[in-house]
Design a protein around this motif. Structure first.
Motif, PDB file in Angstrom:
ATOM      1  N   GLY A 381      11.903 -10.105   2.015  1.00 48.07           N
ATOM      2  CA  GLY A 381      11.522  -9.493   0.755  1.00 48.07           C
ATOM      3  C   GLY A 381      12.210  -8.166   0.516  1.00 48.07           C
ATOM      4  N   ILE A 382      11.567  -7.339  -0.324  1.00 50.20           N
ATOM      5  CA  ILE A 382      12.187  -6.074  -0.723  1.00 50.20           C
ATOM      6  C   ILE A 382      11.763  -4.908   0.162  1.00 50.20           C
ATOM      7  N   LEU A 383      10.873  -5.183   1.137  1.00 48.11           N
ATOM      8  CA  LEU A 383      10.509  -4.102   2.046  1.00 48.11           C
ATOM      9  C   LEU A 383      11.714  -3.714   2.895  1.00 48.11           C
ATOM     10  N   ARG A 384      11.796  -2.435   3.157  1.00 50.68           N
ATOM     11  CA  ARG A 384      12.873  -1.861   3.961  1.00 50.68           C
ATOM     12  C   ARG A 384      14.255  -2.046   3.318  1.00 50.68           C
ATOM     13  N   THR A 385      14.262  -2.196   2.007  1.00 41.71           N
ATOM     14  CA  THR A 385      15.521  -2.183   1.262  1.00 41.71           C
ATOM     15  C   THR A 385      15.547  -0.911   0.414  1.00 41.71           C
ATOM     16  N   LYS A 386      16.635  -0.687  -0.296  1.00 38.87           N
ATOM     17  CA  LYS A 386      16.746   0.521  -1.121  1.00 38.87           C
ATOM     18  C   LYS A 386      15.772   0.507  -2.288  1.00 38.87           C
ATOM     19  N   PHE A 387      15.190  -0.651  -2.590  1.00 44.05           N
ATOM     20  CA  PHE A 387      14.257  -0.748  -3.715  1.00 44.05           C
ATOM     21  C   PHE A 387      12.813  -0.433  -3.320  1.00 44.05           C
ATOM     22  N   GLU A 388      12.530  -0.398  -2.028  1.00 43.44           N
ATOM     23  CA  GLU A 388      11.140  -0.184  -1.609  1.00 43.44           C
ATOM     24  C   GLU A 388      10.664   1.214  -1.995  1.00 43.44           C
ATOM     25  N   ARG A 389       9.467   1.284  -2.513  1.00 37.97           N
ATOM     26  CA  ARG A 389       8.882   2.572  -2.884  1.00 37.97           C
ATOM     27  C   ARG A 389       8.466   3.327  -1.632  1.00 37.97           C
ATOM     28  N   THR A 390       8.831   4.588  -1.565  1.00 33.99           N
ATOM     29  CA  THR A 390       8.428   5.446  -0.444  1.00 33.99           C
ATOM     30  C   THR A 390       7.523   6.586  -0.898  1.00 33.99           C
ATOM     31  N   SER A 391       7.495   6.863  -2.196  1.00 30.25           N
ATOM     32  CA  SER A 391       6.668   7.960  -2.704  1.00 30.25           C
ATOM     33  C   SER A 391       5.204   7.523  -2.831  1.00 30.25           C
ATOM     34  N   GLU A 392       4.313   8.480  -2.684  1.00 34.02           N
ATOM     35  CA  GLU A 392       2.877   8.206  -2.788  1.00 34.02           C
ATOM     36  C   GLU A 392       2.464   8.074  -4.254  1.00 34.02           C
ATOM     37  N   PHE A 393       1.345   7.422  -4.468  1.00 36.48           N
ATOM     38  CA  PHE A 393       0.792   7.316  -5.812  1.00 36.48           C
ATOM     39  C   PHE A 393      -0.726   7.174  -5.712  1.00 36.48           C
ATOM     40  N   LEU A 394      -1.386   7.493  -6.812  1.00 36.57           N
ATOM     41  CA  LEU A 394      -2.852   7.482  -6.875  1.00 36.57           C
ATOM     42  C   LEU A 394      -3.461   8.289  -5.739  1.00 36.57           C
ATOM     43  N   THR A 395      -2.977   9.503  -5.588  1.00 29.26           N
ATOM     44  CA  THR A 395      -3.459  10.373  -4.506  1.00 29.26           C
ATOM     45  C   THR A 395      -4.678  11.197  -4.904  1.00 29.26           C
ATOM     46  N   HIS A 396      -4.988  11.268  -6.194  1.00 26.92           N
ATOM     47  CA  HIS A 396      -6.139  12.049  -6.628  1.00 26.92           C
ATOM     48  C   HIS A 396      -7.429  11.442  -6.067  1.00 26.92           C
ATOM     49  N   PRO A 397      -8.410  12.266  -5.682  1.00 28.15           N
ATOM     50  CA  PRO A 397      -9.655  11.741  -5.096  1.00 28.15           C
ATOM     51  C   PRO A 397     -10.370  10.706  -5.955  1.00 28.15           C
ATOM     52  N   THR A 398     -10.193  10.762  -7.268  1.00 24.87           N
ATOM     53  CA  THR A 398     -10.835   9.773  -8.132  1.00 24.87           C
ATOM     54  C   THR A 398     -10.469   8.353  -7.712  1.00 24.87           C
ATOM     55  N   PHE A 399      -9.247   8.163  -7.200  1.00 29.06           N
ATOM     56  CA  PHE A 399      -8.799   6.834  -6.815  1.00 29.06           C
ATOM     57  C   PHE A 399      -9.157   6.500  -5.358  1.00 29.06           C
ATOM     58  N   LYS A 400     -10.036   7.306  -4.794  1.00 22.01           N
ATOM     59  CA  LYS A 400     -10.486   7.060  -3.415  1.00 22.01           C
ATOM     60  C   LYS A 400     -12.002   7.034  -3.270  1.00 22.01           C
ATOM     61  N   LEU A 401     -12.705   7.568  -4.262  1.00 25.65           N
ATOM     62  CA  LEU A 401     -14.153   7.778  -4.136  1.00 25.65           C
ATOM     63  C   LEU A 401     -14.989   6.579  -4.553  1.00 25.65           C
ATOM     64  N   TYR A 402     -14.418   5.653  -5.333  1.00 26.82           N
ATOM     65  CA  TYR A 402     -15.237   4.612  -5.960  1.00 26.82           C
ATOM     66  C   TYR A 402     -14.744   3.223  -5.566  1.00 26.82           C
ATOM     67  N   ARG A 403     -14.590   3.006  -4.278  1.00 30.27           N
ATOM     68  CA  ARG A 403     -13.971   1.791  -3.779  1.00 30.27           C
ATOM     69  C   ARG A 403     -14.976   0.683  -3.463  1.00 30.27           C
ATOM     70  N   SER A 404     -16.257   0.938  -3.643  1.00 26.93           N
ATOM     71  CA  SER A 404     -17.265  -0.112  -3.510  1.00 26.93           C
ATOM     72  C   SER A 404     -17.857  -0.400  -4.876  1.00 26.93           C
ATOM     73  N   GLU A 405     -18.457  -1.575  -5.027  1.00 28.61           N
ATOM     74  CA  GLU A 405     -19.048  -1.928  -6.323  1.00 28.61           C
ATOM     75  C   GLU A 405     -20.173  -0.971  -6.690  1.00 28.61           C
ATOM     76  N   HIS A 406     -20.979  -0.576  -5.694  1.00 26.89           N
ATOM     77  CA  HIS A 406     -22.045   0.393  -5.945  1.00 26.89           C
ATOM     78  C   HIS A 406     -21.483   1.667  -6.571  1.00 26.89           C
ATOM     79  N   GLN A 407     -20.485   2.241  -5.918  1.00 23.29           N
ATOM     80  CA  GLN A 407     -19.960   3.522  -6.368  1.00 23.29           C
ATOM     81  C   GLN A 407     -19.235   3.390  -7.713  1.00 23.29           C
TER      82      GLN A 407
END
Length: 890
Positions: A381-407
């Motif tokens: 696949g495209i992993l470990r090729t020049k096209f693979e994304r290396t930068s982070e994304f969705l790093t804001h806490p909002t995208f980490k705090l609500y990962r269960s259906e309850h939350q």
């Protein structure tokens, strides 16, 4: 369906469907003009914008556009505006773009005077004179992932902008557009938790580099401060620009796809970066397995990287025919290319091992089990090729705090509680028709039989949809008196644009293509002149009389002056001043006598259904706001649906579609004016709402609803007249279905329309339409849905505020430190230990006897600072530590 072409099936999240899509607290709210009681959905839209900027690698995003096709057309227009010095602008589009996107671009370019060159990105001359922009699809329509860096730099060397139409899920795995140097990124957010819906509604995303932030089309949610120096959200920059700039606006966009953007945002909030990456890897590795199987079966796949789409060429007709037969047996829809013996296969997150085995069977390839023993997709696949994304994304806490259906459920409920919608109280926005969205009418939207149909599915699989659309078509023709309807426009403003294109195509067909003058009353919706400009028309303003009617003498004078070049007039009936203009037939006749057509804005159709028909009193074309008159919810700022009805002479020129010609547009005499939306029938998924409304009501009840809407408006106007002047009525003293309150003149005090609007929030109400169509006034439209008790509460609130203003005028309370100027009052302020204001907490929060703590609706913020927000543009999630605006500015 494995057709793709920008529309994907995905797991339709019940947690979001039940708590957002099917929740009237979300779908029955309006565009967040009143920021203090819209903080919840604006926080969600900030999440959406943050998601888009993170995924695309560009710093500024808007709060959604109508679909990918119109987003691409808006990008072209933005490039054109940036290079307006070019007298003969050129916009290059790589030929591996999706055809429905290209069709919308070509339609838009014709009347803007932009030459669109379609070709191979490798051979195009990037030093072409007048080049304003270039557009590449990433991955492209054939599924290939290409490094466009060299060609972006070549475009930049000629001062042109580079535009990327991207796949949002792919960007979790591959290098984002911003890292290549693209100036603009756009695409569809549909595969982030939004159903197929036979083509829509789907939210489009649009992001730009920093230097273009004040040119970005559509709505943007920004961070600002409130009166208590706290963080707050508001619409920023382009808010209501059409009503200010009119024909000089950046676009005619008056709405977005807010409800769908919020669904996409919650999809990202729930999954987070690791969840999206896991989904993207599953899709990509599954595609790798199919690619390996196809090659082992002897079929041809071009070399190069791909994400989820394969273009497979069979060696002979027999193998190709066998594959199509086997696909039919396994109930699989594939994309068919114009090239001989070639099919396309696209996978999505719902793909299972059984699906893969079915596809491999279609291709005559080994099973998944056999392939897996010999082939590891991670290695190919495209992993470990020049096209693979290396930068982070969705790093804001909002995208980490609500990962269960309850939350996630609690988060959606938390945001919902910050907003005012029709579940709380009436929202009498003039010209917006905030009426009941009955639960029964909305039921089909969630049914898989409607939600899971691909817009380009074979016609024998879509007969149910087509029967419903045909019945709705016939019903709307009967209601309006028109001969034909096009459902392709997916907003009211798009309907205006489509209607004007039909007029222009008709006039060109009869040898009158030189006609280019559009008359527009100064009272018209701001989108009218903006749409006219997009259709290549020159706007000439028409005066209005002191009583609110169109100045017929001015119309006659302009008709005489421009009779050789008069194309049309755009007029609203009843007028935007809330009056049935008695001259409407004479106006239509006058325009026709001078060779023009009559475009009747259908925004006020709620005062006409069952009472009069535009097609009978002289109009040639109208758009119909199904999200107003015909009960589709406003969704907090979209979706909208703006189908156009036309007379028989314009019917052959209704919008077409290159892939699936809409009803009647493939007839022998049809000459479509172009394509205005990506899908053949626009926002098809929500058409059943209007169909159900009409069927449930029937002709008698539809007329009664109109009569009650007019009755309610006149009742409120008569009761409020002793306290606020009613600006416009007819010769007998009556208004239509809405009326304008004059709040411009309170001698001795500094009270304006926004002060009253904010104070209404303390009474639990959303303000009427403010400062339009007359500056510093309020336009009230109660609709037929509100009972007398609710209207009386609203009236009592306005009367009480008038008394508070009178107390200021009489010197009884401080001219600045008073409940009107300091409104709205938040729970935090009212319940604080200290209270230093010269009026009581009771006056601030519970000013009328029927307002009790149990019924209190609290604003989500204190009064927002609009000027600060425009001067300090910040359009993504603020950092967690920024509890005050001072922290954010640092």
């Amino acid at each position: 369906n494995m057709i793709k072409q920008l529309t994907h099936k995905q797991w339709y999240q019940r947690r979001v469907r039940g708590n957002l899509l099917e929740n009237p607290g979300w779908y029955s709210s309006y565009t967040p003009y009143q920021a203090e009681i819209s903080q919840g959905r604006m926080e969600s839209l900030i999440n959406y914008q943050t998601m888009v900027t993170d995924m695309t690698g560009l710093p500024v995003a808007n709060a959604s556009l109508l679909d990918e096709g119109t987003a691409a057309a808006e990008a072209m227009a933005l490039c054109y505006r940036q290079q307006k010095k070019n007298k003969e602008p050129v916009f290059f589009v790589d030929n591996a773009i999706f055809p429905q996107t290209l069709a919308v671009i070509l339609t838009r370019s014709e009347h803007l005077g932009i030459k669109v060159v379609v070709g191979d990105y490798k051979s195009f001359d990037y030093q072409t004179p007048g080049l304003c922009g270039v557009l590449f699809q990433y991955p492209n329509a054939d599924g290939k992932i290409i490094d466009y860096t060299e060609y972006i730099e070549a475009a930049h060397a000629n001062k042109a902008l580079a535009v990327c139409a991207a796949d949002l899920l792919a960007l979790a795995l591959i290098k984002p557009p911003g890292e290549y140097g693209f100036d603009i990124a756009l695409g569809s957010a549909q595969r982030f938790g939004v159903p197929l819906g036979f083509g829509g509604p789907h939210a489009a995303f649009f992001s730009v580099k920093e230097s273009l932030k004040r040119s970005i089309p559509g709505r943007i949610i920004g961070v600002t401060r409130d009166a208590d120096n706290g963080l707050a959200y508001r619409l920023t920059l382009q808010t209501r620009e059409q009503h200010i700039k009119r024909n000089k606006a950046t676009s005619n966009i008056c709405t977005a796809q807010a409800l769908l953007a919020n669904m996409a945002a919650m999809y990202a909030v729930y999954h987070g970066s690791d969840g999206l990456l896991s989904i993207a890897e599953k899709v990509h590795f599954s595609t790798c397995i199919i690619a390996e199987g196809a090659r082992r079966a002897g079929h041809h796949i071009d070399e190069g990287a791909f994400f989820d789409t394969l273009k497979i060429r069979f060696n002979n007709d027999s193998a190709y025919d066998d594959a199509l037969i086997n696909a039919e047996i396994r109930r699989i829809n594939l994309r068919k290319f114009d090239e001989p013996n070639t099919i396309g296969i696209s996978l999505d997150e719902t793909v299972t091992s059984e699906d893969l085995d079915d596809l491999l069977f279609v291709l005559g390839a080994p099973s998944v089990k056999n392939l897996w023993q010999q082939y590891k997709p991670r290695d190919g696949g495209i992993l470990r090729t020049k096209f693979e994304r290396t930068s982070e994304f969705l790093t804001h806490p909002t995208f980490k705090l609500y990962r269960s259906e309850h939350q996630l459920t609690r988060y959606m409920r938390l945001l919902e509680r910050k907003d005012v919608s029709l579940v709380h109280s009436m929202i009498p926005l003039g010209s917006c028709t905030m009426k009941l969205n009955a639960t029964t009418e909305l039921a089909p939207v969630s049914r898989p039989e409607f939600a899971n149909i691909h817009p380009f599915a074979p016609t024998h699989q879509t007969q149910g949809y087509m029967e419903l659309i045909k019945e709705l078509h016939d019903d709307l023709c009967e209601i309006t008196g028109y001969a034909a309807i096009s459902f392709q426009p997916n907003s009211g403003a798009q309907g205006e644009y489509a209607g004007l294109l039909a007029i222009r195509a008709y006039q060109k067909d009869i040898g009158q293509g030189h006609r280019n003058i559009c008359l527009v009353p100064v009272s018209a919706h701001g989108t009218n002149p903006a749409s006219a400009q997009m259709a290549g028309l020159a706007v000439v303003s028409i005066k209005t009389l002191p009583d609110g009617n169109v100045d017929m003498d001015d119309v006659r004078a302009k008709c005489e002056k421009y009779k050789d070049n008069l194309s049309c007039i755009m007029v609203t009936y009843p007028s935007t001043y809330g009056v049935f203009e008695e001259c409407i037939r004479d106006l239509c006749d006058l325009i026709h006598e001078n060779g023009g057509q009559v475009y009747l804005d259908g925004a006020n159709m709620n005062a006409q259904v069952g009472v009069c028909k535009p097609g009978h009193y002289g109009a040639d074309v109208s758009h119909l706001n199904l999200h107003k008159t015909f009960c589709i919810p406003h969704g907090g700022g979209g979706p909208g649906v703006g189908p156009i009805g036309v007379g028989a002479h314009l019917a052959p020129f209704l919008p077409g579609h290159d892939l699936v010609p809409p009803m009647n547009t493939d007839d022998p005499g049809s000459r479509p004016c172009g394509q205005v939306s990506a899908a053949p029938y626009g926002s098809s998924l929500i058409l059943p709402i209007s169909w159900a409304y009409i069927k449930l009501m029937g002709p008698t009840a539809l007329r009664t609803a109109t009569e009650v809407a007019i009755l309610n408006a006149n009742y409120m106007a008569k009761r409020l007249a002793p306290y606020y002047p009613i600006m416009y009525t007819n010769s007998e003293g009556f208004c239509a279905h809405e009326f304008i309150l004059d709040v411009r003149n309170f001698p001795g005090c500094n009270i304006g329309v926004m002060d009253i609007a904010k104070r209404l929030q303390d009474y639990g109400f959303h303000a009427p339409t403010t400062s339009w169509p007359v500056v510093n006034t309020m336009m009230v439209e109660p609709t037929e849905s509100e009972d007398k008790a609710e209207m009386d509460r609203y009236i009592e609130a306005l009367i009480a505020i008038r008394q508070e203003i009178q107390d200021i005028q009489d010197g009884k309370i401080d001219p600045e430190d008073n409940p009107v100027k300091r409104a709205p009052h938040t729970m935090a302020v009212v319940t604080a230990d200290e209270w230093d204001r010269p009026y009581s907490r009771q006056t601030a929060a519970f000013p009328l006897p029927w307002m009790t703590p149990a019924k209190k609706i609290w604003p989500g913020s204190a009064r927002v600072d609009d000027a600060y927000g425009d001067q300090n543009v910040f359009c993504t999630c603020p950092p967690v530590e920024a509890y005050s605006i001072d922290d954010l500015s640092k």
